[in-house]
Design a protein around this motif. Structure first.
Motif, mmCIF file in Angstrom:
data_model
loop_
_atom_site.group_PDB
_atom_site.id
_atom_site.type_symbol
_atom_site.label_atom_id
_atom_site.label_comp_id
_atom_site.label_asym_id
_atom_site.label_seq_id
_atom_site.Cartn_x
_atom_site.Cartn_y
_atom_site.Cartn_z
ATOM 1 N N SER A 184 0.822 -1.212 0.000
ATOM 2 C CA SER A 184 0.000 0.000 0.000
ATOM 3 C C SER A 184 0.855 1.261 0.000
ATOM 4 N N ASP A 185 2.037 1.182 0.595
ATOM 5 C CA ASP A 185 2.923 2.350 0.683
ATOM 6 C C ASP A 185 3.571 2.706 -0.649
ATOM 7 N N VAL A 186 3.665 1.735 -1.558
ATOM 8 C CA VAL A 186 4.390 1.966 -2.813
ATOM 9 C C VAL A 186 3.817 3.141 -3.595
ATOM 10 N N ALA A 187 2.496 3.266 -3.610
ATOM 11 C CA ALA A 187 1.865 4.345 -4.377
ATOM 12 C C ALA A 187 2.279 5.720 -3.866
ATOM 13 N N ALA A 231 -4.990 11.368 0.426
ATOM 14 C CA ALA A 231 -4.919 9.896 0.380
ATOM 15 C C ALA A 231 -3.649 9.404 1.063
ATOM 16 N N TYR A 232 -2.562 10.126 0.845
ATOM 17 C CA TYR A 232 -1.294 9.770 1.485
ATOM 18 C C TYR A 232 -1.428 9.855 3.003
ATOM 19 N N TYR A 233 -2.047 10.917 3.490
ATOM 20 C CA TYR A 233 -2.192 11.082 4.932
ATOM 21 C C TYR A 233 -3.090 9.996 5.530
ATOM 22 N N ALA A 234 -4.146 9.636 4.825
ATOM 23 C CA ALA A 234 -5.017 8.549 5.295
ATOM 24 C C ALA A 234 -4.227 7.252 5.430
ATOM 25 N N GLN A 235 -3.340 7.005 4.466
ATOM 26 C CA GLN A 235 -2.495 5.806 4.525
ATOM 27 C C GLN A 235 -1.526 5.874 5.704
ATOM 28 N N LYS A 236 -0.967 7.056 5.956
ATOM 29 C CA LYS A 236 -0.036 7.204 7.078
ATOM 30 C C LYS A 236 -0.749 7.017 8.419
ATOM 31 N N LEU A 237 -1.985 7.498 8.526
ATOM 32 C CA LEU A 237 -2.750 7.291 9.754
ATOM 33 C C LEU A 237 -3.041 5.812 9.972
ATOM 34 N N LYS A 238 -3.392 5.123 8.888
ATOM 35 C CA LYS A 238 -3.667 3.688 8.998
ATOM 36 C C LYS A 238 -2.417 2.939 9.442
ATOM 37 N N SER A 239 -1.291 3.298 8.869
ATOM 38 C CA SER A 239 -0.026 2.649 9.216
ATOM 39 C C SER A 239 0.385 2.969 10.650
#
Length: 609
Positions: free
Chosen positions: A115-118, A283-291
């Motif tokens: 998921s981080d690759v994007a 979208a990047y921030y949402a991914q960082k919060l999930k991580s």
């Protein structure tokens, strides 16, 4: 905390016998799948010479990791194939409950990296907090142990390899810039300063004291000579080789990096908002919060949790203010805590040593109480140290660096002491418990020493779990009879409200358009944290989005699970067994941790019958 790498324990879990949902399906012993995990993990570990070194191993001791995007792609492709093989070989329903956790974790780490690759060109390659420009020299100085002449030869080769790695990372930063992703100006100001500090002095410049890497090389060579492991002629030869590698390979790479960073300064924003200003930023921030939280919580939900926690903690702060008889409101009490000389050590070498000594004494005292609250205790030692001068920053947060699984290198609690006005006595006690025992050191050391799980689980790190545990430990220390000084107990609340404020400020910066000034203002109005520390904190959030939210979210989850266990078990609740369940399986995402605690509660009910 600075923890990132996997372990080397060669023991497997016990064989489990249990019924499967499908009676036709054969049960798979834990030892079988654990052996597979260990073999897979060894392959993965061999892709990272630095991880090997962090664990105290000397395999690939003369190498540095491939830092390119291509290297990252190769690792991810390997992980994809490994997960596919796992699913083919080990049907989930055929595994014991403990093996299922390992299965889920092996897949989880792959899915998160995929998921981080994007967004990989959105992570600021060079920043003041966790940039490789200081991480690599720190590894070479503090982690690369020199016991024989061959170890020194390996270190010299690593000086050259560091030059290559910095060049690869510079290429990634240039790709990031070409895509319009640039950090705030202050980030590169710091990185330039830190990089120049590494090249200041001999052998890079003709005058001045030895530069950090050169001084370390001389000490390590001198040690070999004193131990009669090399002759004076060999010592001179090693010095010549080390100097050549540093000057001819490492220095040019850093000079190229500095030149790039300086050329970028005019294009960087002096007063930026968060990552939402970038394309794909939300979208990047949402991914960082999930991580960072290992939950599905949104930025708005996290923001509100923070506001609620700030209000609650301020109520407890008012009670202590009244207890000590302070006349004035909470804001005036903050000002008193921030300015009265009794709350600070002098800005001298003696004052810095006193800070280290008192922190050590708190940790020595609480260590004697651990057996009352834990069945599993760490074997590894813990030391308290000042951060090295080349990477020290005024007001920057203290941090923990893990030791080796075999105990040859102790865990280290590092403290930034260049500005003693940013290091009040009142918060010192709580931070010691957070970084040391029963916080990071205890959690990490116990994980590394586990013998009942696959090796990879002894070194996994999930931000919300690790930081949540450490913040929970600050509160636990009060239950254990610590914080006898009410001002230090107030400091504990300062530390906790700090983490609650992080939920508000991090989400404010990255999802609500807050500026650095907005974040500093909220921080200042709602805490007694020193101004220098507040600015360093806010700037940390701006370059590492989401990471700071894991602390309070993780703490709240552990407290919630403990309350549930206490309610469900009543008089059967054993605090030591509860803590052993939290720590005894290594780091876990919060959703998996919750399932494991609920399973433990049911096991405890059966045990009590």
């Amino acid at each position: 905390m600075n923890k990132s790498l996997p372990s080397i324990v060669l023991l497997f879990g016990a064989v489990a016998v249990f019924s499967c949902s499908n009676p036709e399906e054969k049960s798979i012993p834990d030892a079988e799948i654990n052996a597979w995990f260990d073999a897979q993990y060894e392959e993965l570990l061999l892709m990272s010479p630095l991880q090997l070194t962090t664990q105290g191993r000397k395999d690939k001791y003369d190498q540095i990791d491939d830092m390119s995007e291509a290297g990252e792609d190769q690792r991810l492709a390997w992980m994809e194939a490994s997960v596919k093989e796992m699913k083919e070989k080990f049907p989930f329903e055929s595994l014991s409950p403990e093996a299922r956790v390992s299965y889920q974790l092996w897949e989880y780490q792959y899915e998160m990296e995929k998921s981080d690759v994007a967004f990989r060109r959105m992570n600021y390659v060079f920043n003041q907090m966790s940039g490789p420009h200081t991480l690599l020299p720190n590894m070479l100085i503090n982690y690369h142990r020199v016991d024989e002449s061959s170890d020194m030869e390996a270190l010299i080769n690593r000086y050259q390899e560091t030059g290559r790695a910095i060049s690869q990372l510079l290429e990634r930063a240039q790709l990031q810039t070409a895509g319009g992703i640039r950090p705030p100006k202050f980030a590169y100001d710091y990185v330039i300063q830190q990089s120049k500090a590494l090249l200041q002095g001999q052998p890079f410049t003709p005058e001045g004291p030895e530069a950090p890497l050169w001084k370390d090389a001389l000490l390590k060579i001198e040690k070999l000579e004193k131990e009669d492991k090399i002759t004076s002629e060999q010592a001179q030869s090693l010095q010549n080789k080390a100097k050549a590698a540093l000057v001819e390979k490492l220095k040019p790479a850093y000079e190229e990096l500095i030149a790039f960073l300086e050329s970028e300064l005019p294009s960087l924003e002096e007063k930026p908002t968060g990552v939402s200003r970038h394309e794909l930023g939300n979208a990047y921030y949402a991914q960082k919060l999930k991580s960072s939280t290992t939950t599905e919580l949104t930025a708005d939900q996290i923001h509100q949790i923070g506001l609620d926690e700030v209000k609650r903690i301020q109520g407890e702060m008012l009670a202590i203010k009244d207890q000590v008889g302070f006349q004035g409101d909470l804001k005036e009490f903050f000002q008193f805590i921030n300015s009265d000389p009794q709350f600070f050590y002098p800005d001298t070498d003696e004052g810095r040593q006193a800070y280290l000594d008192e922190s050590t004494s708190f940790l020595d005292e609480i260590k004697t109480k651990l057996p009352q609250y834990f069945g599993i205790l760490p074997k590894a030692d813990l030391v308290v140290r000042r951060v090295e001068a080349f990477r020290e920053q005024p007001g920057a947060p203290q941090h923990y660096s893990q030791g080796t699984p075999d105990g040859s290198r102790p865990g280290t609690y590092y403290v930034h002491l260049s500005d003693m006005k940013a290091m009040p006595k009142s918060t010192m006690e709580g931070v010691a418990y957070h970084e040391g025992n029963p916080g990071h050191h205890m959690q990490v050391a116990i994980a590394q020493e586990l013998e009942s799980v696959p090796k990879f689980r002894t070194q996994m790190n999930f931000n919300a779990y690790a930081e949540g545990w450490a913040l929970y430990s600050e509160a636990l220390a009060k239950e254990m009879g610590q914080y006898q000084n009410p001002y230090y107990d107030f400091g504990r609340l300062v530390n906790e409200i700090w983490r609650a404020i992080r939920l508000v400020v991090d989400t404010g910066i990255h999802s609500k358009g807050w500026t650095e000034a907005d974040a500093i203002q909220y921080f200042t109005e709602n805490s007694s944290i020193a101004p220098g520390a507040i600015q360093a904190e806010v700037r940390r959030y701006m370059v590492i989005p989401g990471q700071a939210t894991g602390y309070k979210i993780g703490m709240l989850k552990i407290q919630e699970l403990r309350k549930e266990a206490e309610t469900e078990l009543g008089d059967q609740f054993d605090i030591r067994r509860f803590h052993d369940r939290i720590l005894g399986g290594g780091a876990l995402p919060l959703d998996i941790l919750e399932k494991e605690v609920k399973r433990w509660i049911e096991e405890e009910k059966v045990r009590a019958e």
